[in-house]
Design a protein around this motif. Sequence first.
Motif, short mmCIF file in Angstrom:
data_model
loop_
_atom_site.label_atom_id
_atom_site.label_comp_id
_atom_site.label_asym_id
_atom_site.label_seq_id
_atom_site.Cartn_x
_atom_site.Cartn_y
_atom_site.Cartn_z
N GLY A 87 1.04 -1.37 0.46
CA GLY A 87 -0.12 0.09 -0.27
C GLY A 87 1.38 1.17 0.41
O GLY A 87 1.86 1.14 0.88
N CYS A 88 1.10 2.00 -1.13
CA CYS A 88 1.89 3.29 -1.03
C CYS A 88 0.97 4.25 -1.53
O CYS A 88 1.08 5.16 -2.15
CB CYS A 88 3.14 2.77 -2.77
N GLY A 89 -0.11 4.19 0.27
CA GLY A 89 -0.86 5.89 0.00
C GLY A 89 0.20 6.85 0.81
O GLY A 89 1.12 6.39 0.72
N TYR A 111 -14.25 8.51 1.27
CA TYR A 111 -13.20 8.09 2.40
C TYR A 111 -14.05 7.65 3.49
O TYR A 111 -14.56 6.82 4.37
CB TYR A 111 -12.23 9.17 3.19
N THR A 170 -8.55 -3.85 4.19
CA THR A 170 -7.40 -4.65 3.78
C THR A 170 -6.90 -6.27 4.79
O THR A 170 -6.15 -7.10 4.25
CB THR A 170 -6.74 -4.90 2.51
N HIS A 171 -6.73 -5.04 5.42
CA HIS A 171 -5.96 -5.24 6.39
C HIS A 171 -5.75 -6.93 7.43
O HIS A 171 -4.81 -7.74 6.83
CB HIS A 171 -6.04 -4.45 7.83
N ILE A 199 0.08 7.06 3.69
CA ILE A 199 1.24 6.52 5.03
C ILE A 199 1.92 5.66 4.38
O ILE A 199 3.39 5.74 4.75
CB ILE A 199 0.22 5.79 6.74
N TYR A 223 0.03 -7.71 -4.00
CA TYR A 223 1.38 -8.34 -2.83
C TYR A 223 1.83 -9.58 -2.57
O TYR A 223 1.89 -10.17 -1.91
CB TYR A 223 0.77 -8.21 -1.52
N ASP A 281 -12.04 5.12 12.53
CA ASP A 281 -10.60 5.90 11.76
C ASP A 281 -9.66 7.18 13.21
O ASP A 281 -8.65 6.87 12.43
CB ASP A 281 -11.40 5.97 10.93
N GLY A 297 0.24 -0.01 14.37
CA GLY A 297 1.05 1.50 13.99
C GLY A 297 0.14 2.35 14.73
O GLY A 297 -0.87 3.36 14.37
N TYR A 306 7.08 8.52 13.51
CA TYR A 306 6.73 7.42 12.67
C TYR A 306 7.73 6.51 12.43
O TYR A 306 7.71 5.56 12.11
CB TYR A 306 6.75 8.13 11.14
N HIS A 356 -6.89 5.95 17.61
CA HIS A 356 -5.84 6.80 18.11
C HIS A 356 -5.76 7.47 19.86
O HIS A 356 -4.80 7.01 20.29
CB HIS A 356 -4.56 7.74 17.82
N SER A 411 -1.96 -0.58 3.42
CA SER A 411 -3.25 -0.36 2.40
C SER A 411 -4.66 0.07 3.47
O SER A 411 -4.43 -0.20 4.52
CB SER A 411 -3.45 -2.00 1.92
N SER A 412 -5.50 -0.14 2.24
CA SER A 412 -6.48 0.86 3.13
C SER A 412 -7.62 -0.75 4.47
O SER A 412 -7.19 -1.75 4.11
CB SER A 412 -8.19 1.02 2.25
N THR A 413 -8.04 0.11 5.47
CA THR A 413 -8.62 -0.54 6.39
C THR A 413 -9.10 -2.01 5.61
O THR A 413 -8.19 -3.11 6.38
CB THR A 413 -9.00 -0.10 7.15
N1 LIG Z 1 -1.21 5.52 11.98
C1 LIG Z 1 -1.38 6.82 11.51
O1 LIG Z 1 -0.81 8.14 11.70
C2 LIG Z 1 -2.12 6.77 10.42
C3 LIG Z 1 -1.96 7.95 8.78
C4 LIG Z 1 -3.10 7.57 7.69
C5 LIG Z 1 -3.46 6.33 7.56
N2 LIG Z 1 -3.40 5.36 8.25
C6 LIG Z 1 -3.94 4.62 7.91
O2 LIG Z 1 -3.59 3.42 7.25
C7 LIG Z 1 -3.89 2.95 5.96
C8 LIG Z 1 -4.13 3.36 4.53
O3 LIG Z 1 -4.27 5.47 4.65
P1 LIG Z 1 -3.69 5.84 3.88
O4 LIG Z 1 -4.36 7.21 4.73
O5 LIG Z 1 -2.17 5.99 3.50
O6 LIG Z 1 -4.95 5.29 1.83
P2 LIG Z 1 -4.86 5.82 1.00
O7 LIG Z 1 -6.11 5.60 -0.03
O8 LIG Z 1 -3.45 7.41 0.89
O9 LIG Z 1 -3.55 4.66 0.52
C9 LIG Z 1 -3.93 3.32 0.50
C10 LIG Z 1 -3.05 2.68 -0.33
O10 LIG Z 1 -3.72 1.29 -0.46
C11 LIG Z 1 -3.62 0.85 -2.15
N3 LIG Z 1 -4.25 -0.74 -2.22
C12 LIG Z 1 -5.48 -1.29 -0.87
N4 LIG Z 1 -5.64 -1.89 -1.00
C13 LIG Z 1 -4.62 -2.49 -1.86
C14 LIG Z 1 -4.12 -4.11 -1.95
N5 LIG Z 1 -5.55 -5.80 -1.91
N6 LIG Z 1 -3.06 -4.05 -2.18
C15 LIG Z 1 -1.91 -3.33 -2.15
N7 LIG Z 1 -2.32 -1.75 -2.43
C16 LIG Z 1 -3.89 -2.05 -1.74
C17 LIG Z 1 -4.09 1.91 -2.41
O11 LIG Z 1 -4.13 1.59 -4.18
C18 LIG Z 1 -3.63 3.15 -2.18
O12 LIG Z 1 -2.52 3.37 -2.77
C19 LIG Z 1 -5.34 3.37 6.20
O13 LIG Z 1 -5.77 1.64 7.43
C20 LIG Z 1 -5.61 4.66 7.84
O14 LIG Z 1 -5.72 4.49 8.32
C21 LIG Z 1 -2.59 5.53 9.45
#
Ligand SMILES: NC(=O)c1ccc[n+]([C@@H]2O[C@H](COP(=O)([O-])OP(=O)(O)OC[C@H]3O[C@@H](n4cnc5c(N)ncnc54)[C@H](O)[C@@H]3O)[C@@H](O)[C@H]2O)c1
Length: 338
Positions: A11-13, A165, A79-80, A15, A59, A175, A124, A288, A179, A75-77
């Motif tokens: 998951g390369c979004g 979202y 999928t975790h 975070i 993956y 969500d 996390g 982080y 925290h 990746s998005s929640t």
């Molecule tokens: N700890 C923190 O401070 C913090 C901050 C932001 C987000 N998060 C958590 O991190 C997770 C991602 O959030 P985000 O804001 O980065 O979201 P985001 O939408 O920016 O990124 C999610 C990425 O996951 C990818 N993805 C989705 N399904 C996938 C799969 N099956 N295989 C591979 N990649 C896949 C998407 O294409 C996207 O690039 C969420 O669970 C969110 O709750 C935590």
Amino acid sequence: MNRILNIAVIGCGRIGRIHAENLATRILGARLAAVADIAGAAAKEVAAEFHVAKAVADYHELLADSAIEAVAICSSTDTHSRIIQEAAAAGKHIFCEKPIDYDLARIHASLSAVDKAGVKLQIGFNRRFDPSFAKVRELVVAGAIGQPHVVRITSRDPEPPSLEYIKVSGGMFLDMTIHDFDMVRFLSGSEAEEVYTIGDALIDPAIRQAGDVDTAIVTMRLKSGALATIDNSFKADYGYDQRIEVFGSKGSASAGNRTPDEHLLMDAAGLHHAKPLYFFLERYAEAYVLEMRAFVEAVLKNQTPSVTGREGLQAVVMGLAATRSLHERRPVKLSEIV
Ligand SMILES: NC(=O)c1ccc[n+]([C@@H]2O[C@H](COP(=O)([O-])OP(=O)(O)OC[C@H]3O[C@@H](n4cnc5c(N)ncnc54)[C@H](O)[C@@H]3O)[C@@H](O)[C@H]2O)c1
């Protein structure tokens, strides 16, 4: 001989990029071996930026790669829990972003898979690694404020997430407030017993139509006897507002907002200093790095990670209790959530 942990980011979004950058540049003992994103272009972009040899859309290719010893699930929640179970079965150690899942049965299945495989799992909850918050906890544990009576957390975002979202986020409590629930446990050293929540959509009625609130106050009675409050908003005009306090029989320990610099301007209109750091990526940049360092160290030294799957589970139970309290307009005991 110093061992290096080969780790992949899934998951390369927002975070995922942060963890990828930290693993590639700031974590001794780790090598960012691969990245994956269902949007292949996102994986390729991150790989190019941080000189990562392998970038894939699926993956599963990384789980099948014996050179990869650990994964960071970003990746998005939704999928975790699936990825945790698959990664555990493949023998990979796991760092997983919060929340583990919204569904308790899926969380239990994930934690069982991790136990069965004997791999490490760290969740996390980055705020535990913020040096100021960690110091407050250290003071509380050392007895510096006596018996904790009140935990007070203000946690406000600078802007609401998109409606898309919000619709899949599990709601504010699972969500965002998750925290803060974890911070209440971390700072007080106690589990919650009962939760009462009020909330509304005061910023944008569309958030109500999407089934969520944008402003909330959560009050809690903890098993230790202490009381806790969390106030949340999706939109503080002045930026990301993150303040904590533990008040006790002998004093109070608190930590406030961080600003990009420490300047103070005094003029006829008043005293002015910089606004808080804009959002979580800036405010918790250091945390982080420290949380990922702790994960890598736990794996390399074969220790239990400091933020376990159980911590992840407890925060979700609190989030579910808060959500039920909001909907049913009554205090909800955590024991009701099973
Ligand atoms: N700890 C923190 O401070 C913090 C901050 C932001 C987000 N998060 C958590 O991190 C997770 C991602 O959030 P985000 O804001 O980065 O979201 P985001 O939408 O920016 O990124 C999610 C990425 O996951 C990818 N993805 C989705 N399904 C996938 C799969 N099956 N295989 C591979 N990649 C896949 C998407 O294409 C996207 O690039 C969420 O669970 C969110 O709750 C935590």
